[in-house]
Design an enzyme around this catalytic site. Structure first.
Site, PDB file in Angstrom:
ATOM      1  N   LYS A   9      31.014  69.430   0.157  1.00 40.41           N
ATOM      2  CA  LYS A   9      31.169  68.228   0.795  1.00 40.41           C
ATOM      3  C   LYS A   9      32.257  68.023   1.783  1.00 40.41           C
ATOM      4  O   LYS A   9      33.274  68.706   1.613  1.00 40.41           O
ATOM      5  CB  LYS A   9      31.085  66.877   0.012  1.00 40.41           C
ATOM      6  CG  LYS A   9      29.717  66.720  -0.991  1.00 40.41           C
ATOM      7  CD  LYS A   9      30.094  65.458  -1.879  1.00 40.41           C
ATOM      8  CE  LYS A   9      28.721  65.381  -2.918  1.00 40.41           C
ATOM      9  NZ  LYS A   9      28.881  64.333  -3.725  1.00 40.41           N
ATOM     10  N   TYR A  49      19.849  61.879   0.457  1.00 38.94           N
ATOM     11  CA  TYR A  49      20.227  60.801  -0.780  1.00 38.94           C
ATOM     12  C   TYR A  49      19.188  59.653  -0.744  1.00 38.94           C
ATOM     13  O   TYR A  49      19.441  58.729  -1.278  1.00 38.94           O
ATOM     14  CB  TYR A  49      21.566  60.476  -0.507  1.00 38.94           C
ATOM     15  CG  TYR A  49      22.660  61.523  -1.011  1.00 38.94           C
ATOM     16  CD1 TYR A  49      22.721  61.856  -2.180  1.00 38.94           C
ATOM     17  CD2 TYR A  49      23.799  61.849   0.015  1.00 38.94           C
ATOM     18  CE1 TYR A  49      23.853  62.766  -2.521  1.00 38.94           C
ATOM     19  CE2 TYR A  49      24.707  62.643  -0.444  1.00 38.94           C
ATOM     20  CZ  TYR A  49      24.667  63.261  -1.823  1.00 38.94           C
ATOM     21  OH  TYR A  49      25.866  63.976  -2.103  1.00 38.94           O
ATOM     22  N   ASN A 112      33.849  63.893  -4.916  1.00 43.49           N
ATOM     23  CA  ASN A 112      33.688  64.787  -6.074  1.00 43.49           C
ATOM     24  C   ASN A 112      33.373  66.223  -5.521  1.00 43.49           C
ATOM     25  O   ASN A 112      32.633  67.085  -6.298  1.00 43.49           O
ATOM     26  CB  ASN A 112      32.700  64.562  -6.974  1.00 43.49           C
ATOM     27  CG  ASN A 112      31.245  64.134  -6.406  1.00 43.49           C
ATOM     28  OD1 ASN A 112      31.208  64.227  -5.450  1.00 43.49           O
ATOM     29  ND2 ASN A 112      30.406  63.564  -7.264  1.00 43.49           N
ATOM     30  N   HIS A 115      27.737  69.008  -4.053  1.00 43.91           N
ATOM     31  CA  HIS A 115      26.563  68.594  -4.613  1.00 43.91           C
ATOM     32  C   HIS A 115      25.913  69.857  -4.993  1.00 43.91           C
ATOM     33  O   HIS A 115      25.856  70.986  -4.202  1.00 43.91           O
ATOM     34  CB  HIS A 115      25.821  67.912  -3.198  1.00 43.91           C
ATOM     35  CG  HIS A 115      24.386  67.745  -3.525  1.00 43.91           C
ATOM     36  ND1 HIS A 115      23.992  66.541  -4.103  1.00 43.91           N
ATOM     37  CD2 HIS A 115      23.357  68.448  -3.462  1.00 43.91           C
ATOM     38  CE1 HIS A 115      22.702  66.878  -4.452  1.00 43.91           C
ATOM     39  NE2 HIS A 115      22.278  67.787  -4.065  1.00 43.91           N
ATOM     40  N   GLU A 126      15.444  69.243  -1.233  1.00 45.33           N
ATOM     41  CA  GLU A 126      16.752  69.674  -0.646  1.00 45.33           C
ATOM     42  C   GLU A 126      16.740  70.920   0.364  1.00 45.33           C
ATOM     43  O   GLU A 126      17.482  70.686   1.530  1.00 45.33           O
ATOM     44  CB  GLU A 126      18.020  69.503  -1.515  1.00 45.33           C
ATOM     45  CG  GLU A 126      17.876  68.024  -2.219  1.00 45.33           C
ATOM     46  CD  GLU A 126      18.923  67.924  -3.437  1.00 45.33           C
ATOM     47  OE1 GLU A 126      19.400  68.871  -3.760  1.00 45.33           O
ATOM     48  OE2 GLU A 126      18.706  66.775  -4.005  1.00 45.33           O
TER      49      GLU A 126
HETATM   50  N1  UDP Z   1      28.308  58.204  -5.948  1.00 47.24           N
HETATM   51  C1  UDP Z   1      29.109  57.313  -5.855  1.00 47.24           C
HETATM   52  N2  UDP Z   1      29.411  56.443  -6.746  1.00 47.24           N
HETATM   53  C2  UDP Z   1      28.512  56.070  -7.758  1.00 47.24           C
HETATM   54  C3  UDP Z   1      27.701  57.173  -8.074  1.00 47.24           C
HETATM   55  C4  UDP Z   1      27.373  58.110  -7.310  1.00 47.24           C
HETATM   56  O1  UDP Z   1      29.842  57.260  -4.854  1.00 47.24           O
HETATM   57  O2  UDP Z   1      28.747  54.908  -8.636  1.00 47.24           O
HETATM   58  C5  UDP Z   1      28.136  59.676  -5.217  1.00 47.24           C
HETATM   59  C6  UDP Z   1      28.842  60.671  -5.816  1.00 47.24           C
HETATM   60  O3  UDP Z   1      29.661  61.334  -4.880  1.00 47.24           O
HETATM   61  C7  UDP Z   1      27.653  61.407  -6.231  1.00 47.24           C
HETATM   62  C8  UDP Z   1      26.789  61.101  -5.230  1.00 47.24           C
HETATM   63  O4  UDP Z   1      26.618  59.676  -4.901  1.00 47.24           O
HETATM   64  O5  UDP Z   1      27.904  62.925  -6.167  1.00 47.24           O
HETATM   65  C9  UDP Z   1      25.093  61.192  -5.573  1.00 47.24           C
HETATM   66  O6  UDP Z   1      24.861  60.799  -6.910  1.00 47.24           O
HETATM   67  P1  UDP Z   1      24.232  61.357  -8.109  1.00 47.24           P
HETATM   68  O7  UDP Z   1      24.165  60.290  -9.245  1.00 47.24           O
HETATM   69  O8  UDP Z   1      22.838  61.910  -7.788  1.00 47.24           O
HETATM   70  O9  UDP Z   1      25.325  62.467  -8.569  1.00 47.24           O
HETATM   71  P2  UDP Z   1      25.315  63.855  -8.177  1.00 47.24           P
HETATM   72  O10 UDP Z   1      23.905  64.703  -8.491  1.00 47.24           O
HETATM   73  O11 UDP Z   1      26.039  64.316  -7.378  1.00 47.24           O
HETATM   74  O12 UDP Z   1      25.960  64.379  -9.750  1.00 47.24           O
HETATM   75 MG    MG Z   2      22.137  63.771  -7.642  1.00 49.18          MG
END
Ligand code: UDP
Ligand code: MG
Length: 149
Positions: A9, A49, A112, A115, A126
């Site tokens: 990211k 997303y 974080n 992805h 994706e």
């Molecule tokens: N995210 C966020 N706040 C939240 C949950 C998710 O900003 O409360 C962001 C975070 O960067 C995450 C992305 O949204 O990586 C997608 O969320 P997901 O639950 O799909 O997590 P991932 O698959 O990336 O672990």
């Molecule tokens: Mg996810």
């Protein structure tokens, strides 16, 4: 062999973590078969997303993803989807185990660093969003006899 979509990211690119992350993917034995750097278009980020469309963080998440260049990759290997999720670590970096990317390099859920697709359906969807078939390279690597029995 599975294929999965991986993104470094914008925060990971800005912090100079691209080499570190690619090293971890390569060292594990996974193979990179597509890779680019670009600023993702807003429509593409929204599509990527889409499952989070109704969540409170959706707007800020999309805004951040399109804010500066990111690295997009297709990574392949045995159980590549599950292995990449494990390498990435828990979504909230506070819960991520040391040794994972998020557990080593992040603190905030909205920053974080990486992805990685979370299922075979998500990976296929994706990969198709971010890459044309002609950008994905099927090739053998000479270390595969050492990585796989
Ligand atoms: N995210 C966020 N706040 C939240 C949950 C998710 O900003 O409360 C962001 C975070 O960067 C995450 C992305 O949204 O990586 C997608 O969320 P997901 O639950 O799909 O997590 P991932 O698959 O990336 O672990
Ligand atoms: Mg996810």
């Amino acid at each position: 062999m599975e294929q999965t979509y991986v993104m470094v990211k914008p925060d990971g690119v800005q912090r100079g973590l691209v080499g570190e992350i690619i090293s971890r993917i390569e060292r594990r034995g996974l193979k990179i078969i597509a890779l680019r750097i670009n600023v993702i278009k807003e429509a593409t980020a929204k599509e990527h997303y889409i499952e989070h469309e109704t969540k409170s963080f959706f707007t800020s998440l999309v805004k951040f993803i399109v804010s500066s260049p990111s690295i997009s990759m297709v990574v392949t290997g045995k159980d590549a989807i599950r292995v990449m999720r494990t390498i990435a670590g828990a979504t909230n970096p506070v819960d991520a185990t040391p040794g994972t990317i998020r557990g080593d390099f992040a603190l905030d859920i909205g920053r974080n660093v990486v992805h990685a697709s979370d299922s075979t359906d998500a990976a296929a969807r994706e990969i198709a969003i971010h890459f044309k078939d002609s950008e994905i390279w099927k090739y053998s690597k000479i270390d595969e006899v050492c990585i796989y029995e």
